[in-house]
Design a protein around this motif. Structure first.
Motif, PDB file in Angstrom:
ATOM      1  N   LEU A  92     -12.274   8.889 -17.685  1.00  0.00           N
ATOM      2  CA  LEU A  92     -13.060   7.728 -18.086  1.00  0.00           C
ATOM      3  C   LEU A  92     -13.909   8.109 -19.292  1.00  0.00           C
ATOM      4  CD1 LEU A  92     -13.730   4.782 -17.082  1.00  0.00           C
ATOM      5  CD2 LEU A  92     -15.725   5.803 -15.955  1.00  0.00           C
ATOM      6  N   ASN A  93     -13.899   7.253 -20.327  1.00  0.00           N
ATOM      7  CA  ASN A  93     -14.711   7.472 -21.522  1.00  0.00           C
ATOM      8  C   ASN A  93     -15.746   6.369 -21.667  1.00  0.00           C
ATOM      9  OD1 ASN A  93     -12.020   8.898 -22.279  1.00  0.00           O
ATOM     10  ND2 ASN A  93     -13.461   9.623 -23.827  1.00  0.00           N
ATOM     11  N   ALA A  94     -16.949   6.745 -22.097  1.00  0.00           N
ATOM     12  CA  ALA A  94     -17.975   5.791 -22.486  1.00  0.00           C
ATOM     13  C   ALA A  94     -18.451   6.178 -23.880  1.00  0.00           C
ATOM     14  CB  ALA A  94     -19.134   5.803 -21.502  1.00  0.00           C
ATOM     15  N   GLU A  95     -18.421   5.212 -24.835  1.00  0.00           N
ATOM     16  CA  GLU A  95     -18.701   5.528 -26.234  1.00  0.00           C
ATOM     17  C   GLU A  95     -19.589   4.481 -26.898  1.00  0.00           C
ATOM     18  OE1 GLU A  95     -14.600   7.844 -27.635  1.00  0.00           O
ATOM     19  OE2 GLU A  95     -15.101   5.879 -28.460  1.00  0.00           O
ATOM     20  N   TRP A  96     -20.366   4.959 -27.862  1.00  0.00           N
ATOM     21  CA  TRP A  96     -21.069   4.101 -28.816  1.00  0.00           C
ATOM     22  C   TRP A  96     -20.714   4.597 -30.205  1.00  0.00           C
ATOM     23  CZ3 TRP A  96     -24.584   5.900 -32.489  1.00  0.00           C
ATOM     24  CH2 TRP A  96     -25.222   4.907 -33.265  1.00  0.00           C
ATOM     25  N   LYS A  97     -20.393   3.660 -31.103  1.00  0.00           N
ATOM     26  CA  LYS A  97     -20.034   4.032 -32.468  1.00  0.00           C
ATOM     27  C   LYS A  97     -20.735   3.104 -33.450  1.00  0.00           C
ATOM     28  CE  LYS A  97     -16.149   4.949 -35.572  1.00  0.00           C
ATOM     29  NZ  LYS A  97     -14.671   5.029 -35.715  1.00  0.00           N
ATOM     30  N   TYR A  98     -21.297   3.712 -34.478  1.00  0.00           N
ATOM     31  CA  TYR A  98     -21.860   2.954 -35.593  1.00  0.00           C
ATOM     32  C   TYR A  98     -20.964   3.173 -36.804  1.00  0.00           C
ATOM     33  CZ  TYR A  98     -24.765   1.592 -39.520  1.00  0.00           C
ATOM     34  OH  TYR A  98     -25.224   1.000 -40.673  1.00  0.00           O
ATOM     35  N   THR A  99     -20.547   2.089 -37.437  1.00  0.00           N
ATOM     36  CA  THR A  99     -19.698   2.183 -38.612  1.00  0.00           C
ATOM     37  C   THR A  99     -20.242   1.299 -39.722  1.00  0.00           C
ATOM     38  OG1 THR A  99     -17.404   1.972 -39.419  1.00  0.00           O
ATOM     39  CG2 THR A  99     -18.141   0.345 -37.812  1.00  0.00           C
ATOM     40  N   ASP A 100     -20.153   1.784 -40.957  1.00  0.00           N
ATOM     41  CA  ASP A 100     -20.710   1.082 -42.118  1.00  0.00           C
ATOM     42  C   ASP A 100     -19.660   1.032 -43.216  1.00  0.00           C
ATOM     43  OD1 ASP A 100     -22.192  -0.044 -44.105  1.00  0.00           O
ATOM     44  OD2 ASP A 100     -23.670   1.561 -44.252  1.00  0.00           O
TER      45      ASP A 100
END
Length: 346
Positions: free
Chosen positions: A307-315
């Motif tokens: 199981l993966n839990a992720e947060w990503k910020y992309t610009d």
């Protein structure tokens, strides 16, 4: 070495498509295996992110859904065959893709394959759709989406496995692809590729705690946009990737360079028993301008389920497409992406 450390290194280096004990042996010479991924994901930007996934600010339950089956037959000590069929994120369940189907011949340190083969551009190419085989929920899109989701070719390859010493090995694989076709949908645009021919050379240097790959590919192609001729051209693609593990740490980095891109990422992960937190930073340059930061954690429920839990910020750096696959809506060029993903093999 502890068992947990050994399992972590084996998974992280991913020297096989997926774990051998997950295969179902129908006979001594015929085996069946499978894999899948599904997620709940959402962005805070209404402009879709990611080619072949198109994640937006509407909660999505099937943007990453993947399911594959692989059959392997060992005819003799030298002759074998393998077939892999995958329902990719962009496919309907009724129309999965034949990802590879080849006949193989192995003698001494030489392995010959002919048929539909996986394009060996990246560290994760051989197991690209097997989410259980890599640490993050998805491979870094700045690099892996730069070739618009093309993952296979029809042709022939030959691999020489060279034992440098007891701990280091070198694999050299020249390959040649004949004419093939592929479709990619980006927003409302439909791109049809006719790849006239491809030639390439892939090399991999590996040891117990590291892998280094280098690949060069030259392709001639024709491109139709919305069923109209758009472009005839050739492209030279260079990729370089490395993985290195030290105790519980693993560092991964890859770069892709061609006439349109200079894209790269670096990732650092740390294993704590069943938990593996990780961080990835990536950039895209030239035709696509983007930078991103990813924070996530992987939890291994069993040896075959994670199981993966992720947060990503992309610009997207001021409006160039980057990971936003269409023109930004309302001028928003950055996005935050939230993902919970389940991966499994059998």
């Amino acid at each position: 070495m502890s068992i947990s450390k050994f399992c972590f290194i084996a998974t992280a280096l991913s020297l096989v498509t997926f774990t051998t004990n997950a295969k179902i042996y129908l006979t001594d010479d015929i085996s069946l295996s499978g894999f899948g991924s599904t997620s709940i994901t959402q962005s805070n930007n209404s402009t879709p992110l990611y080619i072949n996934r198109e994640i937006s600010d509407n909660t999505c339950y099937d943007c990453d859904t993947t399911f594959g089956l692989q059959g392997d037959i060992q005819f003799t000590d030298q002759f074998n065959a393998s077939v892999q069929v995958v329902k990719r994120p962009q496919d309907n369940w009724s129309s999965p893709e034949l990802e590879w189907a080849y006949l193989g011949y192995n003698v001494s340190d030489f392995d010959l394959k002919i048929g539909r083969l996986r394009l060996p551009l990246f560290l994760s190419s051989e197991y690209y759709y097997v989410g259980q085989a890599y640490t993050s929920a998805r491979p870094p899109q700045e690099v892996y989406s730069s070739i618009l989701g093309i993952t296979s070719y029809d042709g022939i390859s030959g691999t020489w496995d060279i034992e440098i010493n007891d701990e280091n090995y070198l694999a050299i694989t020249p390959y040649f692809g004949i004419e093939s076709e592929s479709d990619v949908n980006i927003g409302s645009a439909r791109y049809h590729f006719t790849i006239e021919k491809s030639t390439g050379l892939s090399t991999e240097l590996s040891g117990f705690d590291y892998r280094i790959i280098f690949n060069y590919t030259h392709s001639k192609f024709a491109l139709d946009l919305n069923e109209k001729p758009y472009l005839n051209n050739s492209i030279n693609i260079f990729t370089l990737g490395a993985e290195y593990s030290l105790e519980r740490w693993i560092l991964t980095s890859e770069v892709l360079i061609d006439e349109m891109h200079f894209n790269w990422y670096s990732s650092l992960a740390y294993n704590i028993d069943k938990f593996t937190p990780y961080v990835t930073y990536a950039e895209s340059h030239h035709n696509q301008k983007n930078n991103s930061l990813l924070l996530g954690v992987r939890f291994d429920l069993t040896t075959t389920v994670s199981l993966n839990a992720e947060w990503k910020y992309t610009d997207a750096n001021g409006g160039d497409s980057g990971e936003l696959i269409t023109d930004p809506i309302d001028g928003d060029t950055d996005a935050q992406l939230y993902t919970v993903m389940l991966n499994f093999i059998f």
